[in-house]
Design an enzyme around this catalytic site. Structure first.
Site, PDB file in Angstrom:
ATOM      1  N   LYS A 167      -7.373  -9.277 -17.910  1.00  0.00           N
ATOM      2  CA  LYS A 167      -7.510  -9.445 -19.360  1.00  0.00           C
ATOM      3  C   LYS A 167      -7.373 -10.904 -19.811  1.00  0.00           C
ATOM      4  O   LYS A 167      -8.200 -11.398 -20.560  1.00  0.00           O
ATOM      5  CB  LYS A 167      -6.416  -8.623 -20.031  1.00  0.00           C
ATOM      6  CG  LYS A 167      -6.653  -8.410 -21.480  1.00  0.00           C
ATOM      7  CD  LYS A 167      -7.287  -7.105 -21.620  1.00  0.00           C
ATOM      8  CE  LYS A 167      -7.769  -6.681 -22.903  1.00  0.00           C
ATOM      9  NZ  LYS A 167      -8.457  -5.400 -22.724  1.00  0.00           N
ATOM     10  N   GLY A 169       0.828  -1.203   0.000  1.00  0.00           N
ATOM     11  CA  GLY A 169       0.000   0.000   0.000  1.00  0.00           C
ATOM     12  C   GLY A 169       0.856   1.245   0.000  1.00  0.00           C
ATOM     13  O   GLY A 169       2.063   1.173   0.274  1.00  0.00           O
ATOM     14  N   HIS A 218       7.519  -8.142  -4.188  1.00  0.00           N
ATOM     15  CA  HIS A 218       6.179  -8.496  -4.678  1.00  0.00           C
ATOM     16  C   HIS A 218       6.194  -9.822  -5.439  1.00  0.00           C
ATOM     17  O   HIS A 218       6.561  -9.844  -6.616  1.00  0.00           O
ATOM     18  CB  HIS A 218       5.645  -7.382  -5.588  1.00  0.00           C
ATOM     19  CG  HIS A 218       5.305  -6.140  -4.835  1.00  0.00           C
ATOM     20  ND1 HIS A 218       4.037  -5.874  -4.368  1.00  0.00           N
ATOM     21  CD2 HIS A 218       6.078  -5.106  -4.434  1.00  0.00           C
ATOM     22  CE1 HIS A 218       4.051  -4.728  -3.720  1.00  0.00           C
ATOM     23  NE2 HIS A 218       5.276  -4.242  -3.750  1.00  0.00           N
ATOM     24  N   GLU A 257       3.737 -11.341  -6.533  1.00  0.00           N
ATOM     25  CA  GLU A 257       2.604 -11.395  -7.465  1.00  0.00           C
ATOM     26  C   GLU A 257       2.917 -10.821  -8.841  1.00  0.00           C
ATOM     27  O   GLU A 257       2.168 -11.040  -9.783  1.00  0.00           O
ATOM     28  CB  GLU A 257       1.383 -10.677  -6.849  1.00  0.00           C
ATOM     29  CG  GLU A 257       1.489  -9.159  -6.712  1.00  0.00           C
ATOM     30  CD  GLU A 257       2.231  -8.685  -5.465  1.00  0.00           C
ATOM     31  OE1 GLU A 257       2.967  -9.486  -4.873  1.00  0.00           O
ATOM     32  OE2 GLU A 257       2.070  -7.506  -5.088  1.00  0.00           O
ATOM     33  N   ASP A 281     -12.904  -7.090 -24.076  1.00  0.00           N
ATOM     34  CA  ASP A 281     -13.736  -7.028 -22.862  1.00  0.00           C
ATOM     35  C   ASP A 281     -15.205  -6.831 -23.187  1.00  0.00           C
ATOM     36  O   ASP A 281     -16.067  -7.551 -22.689  1.00  0.00           O
ATOM     37  CB  ASP A 281     -13.257  -5.892 -21.947  1.00  0.00           C
ATOM     38  CG  ASP A 281     -11.750  -5.877 -21.814  1.00  0.00           C
ATOM     39  OD1 ASP A 281     -11.157  -6.960 -21.969  1.00  0.00           O
ATOM     40  OD2 ASP A 281     -11.175  -4.808 -21.598  1.00  0.00           O
ATOM     41  N   CYS A 296       5.141  -6.415   1.260  1.00  0.00           N
ATOM     42  CA  CYS A 296       5.560  -5.011   1.246  1.00  0.00           C
ATOM     43  C   CYS A 296       4.989  -4.265   2.466  1.00  0.00           C
ATOM     44  O   CYS A 296       5.360  -4.572   3.585  1.00  0.00           O
ATOM     45  CB  CYS A 296       5.156  -4.381  -0.092  1.00  0.00           C
ATOM     46  SG  CYS A 296       6.030  -2.856  -0.423  1.00  0.00           S
ATOM     47  N   TYR A 297       4.044  -3.334   2.260  1.00  0.00           N
ATOM     48  CA  TYR A 297       3.456  -2.647   3.411  1.00  0.00           C
ATOM     49  C   TYR A 297       2.872  -3.660   4.401  1.00  0.00           C
ATOM     50  O   TYR A 297       2.957  -3.491   5.621  1.00  0.00           O
ATOM     51  CB  TYR A 297       2.355  -1.677   2.935  1.00  0.00           C
ATOM     52  CG  TYR A 297       1.661  -0.941   4.052  1.00  0.00           C
ATOM     53  CD1 TYR A 297       2.163   0.266   4.523  1.00  0.00           C
ATOM     54  CD2 TYR A 297       0.517  -1.460   4.649  1.00  0.00           C
ATOM     55  CE1 TYR A 297       1.538   0.940   5.554  1.00  0.00           C
ATOM     56  CE2 TYR A 297      -0.119  -0.793   5.682  1.00  0.00           C
ATOM     57  CZ  TYR A 297       0.390   0.410   6.127  1.00  0.00           C
ATOM     58  OH  TYR A 297      -0.232   1.069   7.149  1.00  0.00           O
TER      59      TYR A 297
END
Ligand code: XMP
Length: 509
Positions: free
Chosen positions: A365, A52, A166, A168, A223, A79-80
């Protein structure tokens, strides 16, 4: 009841990405605000605290209830999220001597369960100023980097883990392996699939809409096309798709969209020519956010007008994705920073006459492409590269005029044609041209020119949250440059953008 992992959102640009990575591992994950009631979190098999933008060292903290740590399930802070846990367990967080942004190598000192199976040196992706400078009691260090002693920490006894980097984002090598290790610690069982998603979405739309009429904002992109198809499957002829030709489209786009859409779908389709209106409203507007808002507003007004003509329309379908929502500052806890207002989210007027159906607000996506394939859509739709809702308007820096639209449209056509001819269409996930507002001196046919430069941008990316510039071969760039300067008379210079995201974004506006 499905096994679930909750991700508490502290407002990171990547919060959704964590959720989605866990789903990729086959486990159902949900992103929830930091103040999500603790009694609901008791259903979780594991909890992840996201990163964050706040600074713990500045006491600008967003805390969680201590009860979270008594739930007895594995918790991972990223992280945060890691700094927050360290702070709450009595450690110390302070501004690091050096910031770490982008690729950082870490050295693994102790693998434990979280880093099991990894080599001693790992490439990771960091984005932080603060760092843990004193470990809380009971915690040990798993990995360090040159500028951050505590890059990974754990208290295995109580099942609490922290990563300063991170896992992710795709740039962390073996990030998925680390997340998989965490998922294994939670013992959650695989129960999430796109097939389930499709079945549930169809059921959900049917139930929500009942007998009411629906309009869909069809742009021809992945989309909105997949969204229209899923809604069409749910409610058939109650749906009318509206395609607005804003005049901000690429060459031949309107005809192509119409032809393709009707080839795989039996749906009501209305094509509205609104070129003049858009140009009129964009006159003298140069601010990118203003452009987006104007375009978003006009879109909705046109829909409202068309819907009125159809009569009794209550719903509007949009192909909004996770990424659209997050870059518009719509994190679940409203803690993320606004980078830009993608027109189908942040650009919406406060009051408008429809209820929204956004089946993909929770998807990325490539997940939507998968849904499209499951619904039997042709490759030219499911594999199509993204094109922003505000179209070429966000690829023209400064005022949008008919002349400038023509320039960027011709250049775009040439760049795309050459990139595709050179078989780079599958290697770069998005490629296009941008027209800046400056001009420069050149020489053409022995005469001085004072023309526009054209910027060519091509990126490789998996999820558009981060991206790298595509290493297009020099020969290809030379061909593109020669053709654009020869065929687009107002252009006398071609520039190739070699910026990744971050620090840039994919589009220029
Ligand atoms: P950025 O520029 O935010 O782009 O790095 C990430 C992806 O989103 C697309 N994009 C948009 N799509 N409305 C859209 O529907 C918008 O306003 C918009 N702005 C950017 C962009 O093309 C890229 O694929």
């Amino acid at each position: 009841m499905k096994d679930i992992i909750y991700v508490l959102d502290f407002g990171s640009q990547y919060s959704h990405l964590i959720t989605r990575r866990i789903r990729e591992l086959g486990i159902f994950a949900e992103l929830v605000p930091v103040n999500y009631p603790i009694n609901k979190l008791t259903q979780a098999k594991g909890i992840i605290l996201s990163g964050g933008p706040r600074d713990i060292s500045k006491k600008d903290t967003l805390l969680v209830g201590r009860g979270l740590f008594s739930l007895g399930v594995p918790i991972l802070g990223i992280c945060y999220g890691m700094q927050l846990m360290a702070h709450m367990f009595g450690g110390k967080v302070a501004l690091g001597k050096k910031r770490e942004y982008g690729p950082v190598e870490i050295k693994i000192l102790k693998r434990g369960h979280l880093l099991a199976g990894l080599k001693t040196k790992q490439q990771t992706w960091m984005s932080h100023r603060d760092q843990v400078v004193k470990l809380p009691r009971g915690f040990s260090v798993l990995a360090s980097s040159k500028n951050c002693r505590y890059s990974a920490i754990a208290n295995e006894k109580i099942g609490i883990y922290g990563l300063q980097f991170h896992p992710e984002v795709v740039h962390t090598v073996n990030g998925m392996k680390i997340l998989k290790n965490f998922v294994n610690l939670t013992q959650a069982k695989c129960s999430w699939s796109m097939r389930d998603f499709v079945d549930n979405a169809i059921k959900d739309i049917k139930q929500k809409v009942g007998q009411e009429k629906v309009v869909c904002a069809l742009s021809g992109g992945v989309d909105s096309s997949v969204a229209a198809t899923i809604v069409n499957k749910a409610i058939g002829r109650q749906l009318t798709c509206i395609y607005v030709d804003t005049g901000l489209m690429r060459q031949g786009e309107t005809e192509q969209v119409k032809k393709t859409f009707l080839s795989y779908q039996r749906a009501n389709l209305k094509v509205i020519n609104a070129k003049k209106q858009f140009l009129e409203e964009l006159k003298n507007v140069t601010d990118p956010e203003k452009k987006r808002k104007i375009i978003g507003n006009l879109f909705i007004r046109i829909f409202e007008k068309e819907a009125k003509k159809i009569g009794g329309v209550k719903w509007l379908v949009q192909g909004t994705l996770y990424t659209d929502a997050i870059t518009s500052g719509v994190s679940v806890g409203k803690t993320a920073a606004v980078i830009k207002s993608h027109h189908n989210v942040g650009g919406l007027p406060k009051k408008f006459g429809f209820k929204l159906i956004e089946p993909f607000r929770g998807l990325y996506k490539d997940e939507v492409r998968k849904v499209g394939r499951l619904l039997g859509l042709p490759k030219e739709v499911t594999e199509r590269q993204p094109f922003p809702g505000p179209g070429l308007a966000v690829r023209i820096i400064g005022e949008v005029t008919e002349e400038r639209l023509d320039i960027v449209r011709q250049a775009d056509w040439i760049a795309r044609e050459e990139i595709e001819k050179a078989s780079w269409a599958n290697k770069a996930q998005q490629y296009f041209t941008v027209l800046p507002s400056i001009r420069s001196v050149g020489v053409q046919g022995d005469s001085r020119t004072y023309g526009y430069p054209i910027i060519v941008r091509a990126v490789t990316t998996r999820d558009f949250m981060t991206a790298d510039w595509a290493r297009l071969p020099h020969n290809l760039l030379a061909t593109i440059s020669a053709r654009i300067t020869n065929e687009v008379k107002e252009v006398n210079r071609v520039i190739y953008d070699i910026t990744s995201k971050p620090p840039g974004t994919v589009e220029w506006e």
